[in-house]
Design a protein around this motif. Structure first.
Motif, PDB file in Angstrom:
ATOM      1  N   SER A 168       0.845  -1.187   0.000  1.00 35.28           N
ATOM      2  CA  SER A 168       0.000   0.000   0.000  1.00 35.28           C
ATOM      3  C   SER A 168       0.883   1.240   0.000  1.00 35.28           C
ATOM      4  O   SER A 168       2.106   1.148   0.127  1.00 35.28           O
ATOM      5  CB  SER A 168      -0.905   0.003   1.234  1.00 35.28           C
ATOM      6  OG  SER A 168      -0.115   0.165   2.408  1.00 35.28           O
ATOM      7  N   GLU A 169       0.270   2.410  -0.086  1.00 36.35           N
ATOM      8  CA  GLU A 169       1.066   3.638  -0.139  1.00 36.35           C
ATOM      9  C   GLU A 169       1.777   3.920   1.181  1.00 36.35           C
ATOM     10  O   GLU A 169       2.745   4.681   1.222  1.00 36.35           O
ATOM     11  CB  GLU A 169       0.190   4.828  -0.526  1.00 36.35           C
ATOM     12  CG  GLU A 169      -0.935   5.142   0.434  1.00 36.35           C
ATOM     13  CD  GLU A 169      -1.745   6.366   0.015  1.00 36.35           C
ATOM     14  OE1 GLU A 169      -2.599   6.800   0.797  1.00 36.35           O
ATOM     15  OE2 GLU A 169      -1.524   6.855  -1.110  1.00 36.35           O
ATOM     16  N   SER A 170       1.304   3.318   2.279  1.00 36.59           N
ATOM     17  CA  SER A 170       1.957   3.540   3.581  1.00 36.59           C
ATOM     18  C   SER A 170       2.749   2.320   4.043  1.00 36.59           C
ATOM     19  O   SER A 170       3.116   2.219   5.215  1.00 36.59           O
ATOM     20  CB  SER A 170       0.908   3.902   4.642  1.00 36.59           C
ATOM     21  OG  SER A 170      -0.024   2.847   4.801  1.00 36.59           O
ATOM     22  N   HIS A 229       4.030   7.812   7.518  1.00 36.95           N
ATOM     23  CA  HIS A 229       3.689   8.052   6.108  1.00 36.95           C
ATOM     24  C   HIS A 229       3.414   9.536   5.860  1.00 36.95           C
ATOM     25  O   HIS A 229       3.766  10.071   4.803  1.00 36.95           O
ATOM     26  CB  HIS A 229       2.463   7.210   5.741  1.00 36.95           C
ATOM     27  CG  HIS A 229       1.907   7.506   4.383  1.00 36.95           C
ATOM     28  ND1 HIS A 229       2.620   7.278   3.217  1.00 36.95           N
ATOM     29  CD2 HIS A 229       0.705   8.023   3.995  1.00 36.95           C
ATOM     30  CE1 HIS A 229       1.888   7.643   2.181  1.00 36.95           C
ATOM     31  NE2 HIS A 229       0.727   8.098   2.615  1.00 36.95           N
ATOM     32  N   HIS A 230       2.797  10.178   6.829  1.00 35.95           N
ATOM     33  CA  HIS A 230       2.460  11.606   6.691  1.00 35.95           C
ATOM     34  C   HIS A 230       3.540  12.514   7.307  1.00 35.95           C
ATOM     35  O   HIS A 230       3.309  13.720   7.429  1.00 35.95           O
ATOM     36  CB  HIS A 230       1.109  11.884   7.366  1.00 35.95           C
ATOM     37  CG  HIS A 230      -0.045  11.227   6.676  1.00 35.95           C
ATOM     38  ND1 HIS A 230      -0.595  11.706   5.509  1.00 35.95           N
ATOM     39  CD2 HIS A 230      -0.738  10.096   6.978  1.00 35.95           C
ATOM     40  CE1 HIS A 230      -1.599  10.925   5.119  1.00 35.95           C
ATOM     41  NE2 HIS A 230      -1.706   9.935   5.997  1.00 35.95           N
ATOM     42  N   ILE A 236      10.198  11.611   8.815  1.00 36.15           N
ATOM     43  CA  ILE A 236      10.253  10.316   9.496  1.00 36.15           C
ATOM     44  C   ILE A 236      10.562   9.231   8.469  1.00 36.15           C
ATOM     45  O   ILE A 236       9.803   9.042   7.517  1.00 36.15           O
ATOM     46  CB  ILE A 236       8.914   9.992  10.197  1.00 36.15           C
ATOM     47  CG1 ILE A 236       8.582  11.058  11.245  1.00 36.15           C
ATOM     48  CG2 ILE A 236       8.981   8.605  10.849  1.00 36.15           C
ATOM     49  CD1 ILE A 236       7.226  10.859  11.905  1.00 36.15           C
ATOM     50  N   ASN A 237      11.664   8.547   8.669  1.00 34.31           N
ATOM     51  CA  ASN A 237      12.026   7.419   7.807  1.00 34.31           C
ATOM     52  C   ASN A 237      11.992   6.090   8.546  1.00 34.31           C
ATOM     53  O   ASN A 237      11.777   5.048   7.934  1.00 34.31           O
ATOM     54  CB  ASN A 237      13.422   7.646   7.203  1.00 34.31           C
ATOM     55  CG  ASN A 237      13.423   8.773   6.187  1.00 34.31           C
ATOM     56  OD1 ASN A 237      12.593   8.791   5.275  1.00 34.31           O
ATOM     57  ND2 ASN A 237      14.338   9.719   6.346  1.00 34.31           N
ATOM     58  N   THR A 238      12.262   6.135   9.843  1.00 36.86           N
ATOM     59  CA  THR A 238      12.280   4.893  10.623  1.00 36.86           C
ATOM     60  C   THR A 238      11.492   5.072  11.920  1.00 36.86           C
ATOM     61  O   THR A 238      11.483   6.157  12.518  1.00 36.86           O
ATOM     62  CB  THR A 238      13.721   4.482  10.977  1.00 36.86           C
ATOM     63  OG1 THR A 238      14.382   5.586  11.596  1.00 36.86           O
ATOM     64  CG2 THR A 238      14.474   4.063   9.734  1.00 36.86           C
ATOM     65  N   VAL A 239      10.830   4.003  12.358  1.00 39.10           N
ATOM     66  CA  VAL A 239       9.984   4.021  13.550  1.00 39.10           C
ATOM     67  C   VAL A 239      10.343   2.828  14.440  1.00 39.10           C
ATOM     68  O   VAL A 239      10.436   1.696  13.950  1.00 39.10           O
ATOM     69  CB  VAL A 239       8.487   3.918  13.175  1.00 39.10           C
ATOM     70  CG1 VAL A 239       7.617   3.842  14.431  1.00 39.10           C
ATOM     71  CG2 VAL A 239       8.065   5.076  12.294  1.00 39.10           C
ATOM     72  N   LEU A 240      10.527   3.086  15.721  1.00 38.60           N
ATOM     73  CA  LEU A 240      10.694   2.013  16.697  1.00 38.60           C
ATOM     74  C   LEU A 240       9.404   1.882  17.489  1.00 38.60           C
ATOM     75  O   LEU A 240       8.896   2.863  18.046  1.00 38.60           O
ATOM     76  CB  LEU A 240      11.850   2.325  17.659  1.00 38.60           C
ATOM     77  CG  LEU A 240      12.039   1.328  18.819  1.00 38.60           C
ATOM     78  CD1 LEU A 240      12.440  -0.043  18.295  1.00 38.60           C
ATOM     79  CD2 LEU A 240      13.082   1.848  19.815  1.00 38.60           C
ATOM     80  N   LYS A 241       8.834   0.675  17.531  1.00 33.38           N
ATOM     81  CA  LYS A 241       7.641   0.394  18.339  1.00 33.38           C
ATOM     82  C   LYS A 241       8.044  -0.553  19.459  1.00 33.38           C
ATOM     83  O   LYS A 241       8.719  -1.558  19.215  1.00 33.38           O
ATOM     84  CB  LYS A 241       6.552  -0.242  17.459  1.00 33.38           C
ATOM     85  CG  LYS A 241       5.359  -0.805  18.242  1.00 33.38           C
ATOM     86  CD  LYS A 241       4.622   0.262  18.993  1.00 33.38           C
ATOM     87  CE  LYS A 241       3.559  -0.360  19.937  1.00 33.38           C
ATOM     88  NZ  LYS A 241       3.317   0.502  21.106  1.00 33.38           N
TER      89      LYS A 241
END
Length: 379
Positions: free
Chosen positions: A225-227, A327-328, A357-362
């Motif tokens: 998907s786009e996200s 994504h946003h 934002i390119n990377t996310v830690l959850k």
């Protein structure tokens, strides 16, 4: 190792029946948490519950017949939305359903005359009913590991696909607010009578919430998907500190984070979506772990001020929102936070703001000392 991606998703919560509805509500600072009485319990609680009328309305529109519990109906609606978006089917042998939950149909035990057999209180029987609705070719897999269940399910889905066991895995997380869960957390003195305040100096406990969220994990690039994001890695660790109390020094969460970055040490995440329950001990532990991991200046938030703690759904729902925000290029403020209240040096997001934002830690942590972390990168 083949690449594995996140793709189409859905959230059903008090803030809406789609991811788009939920994301818009957060940007408008809406919270699903309300002060209310619940069931046969006498006290007032701050809870985030989904309107029964809405569930019936959507179930009728979707043609879901009677014979399913509330959680099963919500799960079917959420999974169906992702199947419709992606065009895949659980009837295909290369597609698996993984369901994450802590209590499943526990509300069946509260009925003198339950609407379905009480056997469906068993997690395997509940997911069997959901799988049968979709004619699933494979027996659904249940992940139930306290509050890391949802994030752990995503990590396990990534590993199963990377090992070539499946091409697509639908990960659905769901839990309800029930008298069982409210009474249980009340007995721990863990419930706040006010809107929860993750990482804030005045935090005094959690709010419970209910939700179902679904996300497609795949190695098929034609299904992105786009996200969509690349799942770089994920890990879990247990500190075995106490059945209901987190490690005081954050050892377990730190180990999960370090293992997640073991092959990506050059990456400093652009943002962190934390567990952030708003209990004194959990948030303190997380702040120490983040500081020890060298993440002091990375913007961090918790979504519990919008949804409450949705238990087995939390890891899926919060990952979906975190990736939608990425994504946003949007940082979502940590609702309820105004004054730094943890000893660890962390950067809590106190207002919505645009950034790259390119990377996310959850991350997620739960009873029994379990901890999990996963690292995602935009495509």
């Amino acid at each position: 190792m083949p690449e594995v991606f996140t793709s189409y998703n859905n959230i059903i919560s008090p803030l809406g029946f789609t991811t788009k509805d939920n994301y818009s509500a957060l940007l408008n600072n809406q919270s699903g948490i309300q002060n209310k009485s619940f069931g046969k319990l006498n006290d007032l609680f701050c809870l985030a519950t989904i309107q029964e009328e809405k569930i019936k309305e959507f179930a009728v529109k979707a043609g879901i017949e009677s014979g399913f519990t509330k959680l099963e109906s919500l799960s079917i609606l959420s999974i169906q939305d992702v199947l419709n978006q992606s065009g895949i089917s659980l009837k295909e042998k290369n597609t698996l359903l993984i369901y994450s939950t802590t209590k499943g149909n526990i509300d069946l035990l509260e009925y003198n005359k339950p609407p379905v057999s009480k056997e469906r209180a068993y997690l395997s029987k509940m997911t069997e009913a959901i799988g049968n609705y979709f004619g699933a070719a494979n027996t659904p897999l249940v992940i139930s590991n306290a509050c890391i269940s949802g994030l752990l399910a995503i990590i396990i889905a990534k590993r199963m696909i990377a090992e070539g066991l499946y091409e697509n895995i639908i990960v659905c997380g769901g839990d309800l607010v029930t008298e069982f869960t409210v009474s249980g957390f009340k007995s721990f003195n863990a419930l706040s009578t006010n809107l929860c305040k993750p990482f804030d100096a005045r935090r005094d406990g959690i709010n419970l919430g209910e939700a179902v969220s679904t996300i497609l994990i795949t190695n098929n690039k034609s299904l992105l998907s786009e996200s969509s994001t690349h799942i770089l890695n994920g890990a879990s660790a247990n500190d075995a500190n106490h059945i209901s109390g987190p490690s005081r020094n954050g050892d377990g969460l730190l180990q999960a984070i370090e293992n997640t970055f073991s092959k990506h040490k050059h990456i400093l995440p652009d943002t962190i979506n934390a567990h952030g329950t708003a209990t004194p001990y959990n948030d303190e532990m997380e702040s120490i772990a983040f500081e020890r991991a060298g993440l002091t200046h990375v913007p961090v938030n918790s979504l519990k001020g919008y949804y409450g703690h949705t238990l087995g759904a939390a890891g899926v729902l919060e990952t979906v929102i975190a990736l939608e925000a990425a994504h946003h290029n949007q940082l979502i403020k940590s609702a309820g936070f105004s004054e730094h209240g943890v000893s660890g040096k962390i950067s809590v997001i106190n207002e919505h703001k645009k950034t790259t934002i390119n990377t996310v830690l959850k991350t997620a942590s739960g009873f029994g000392g379990c901890n999990a972390a996963a690292l995602f990168a935009k495509l």
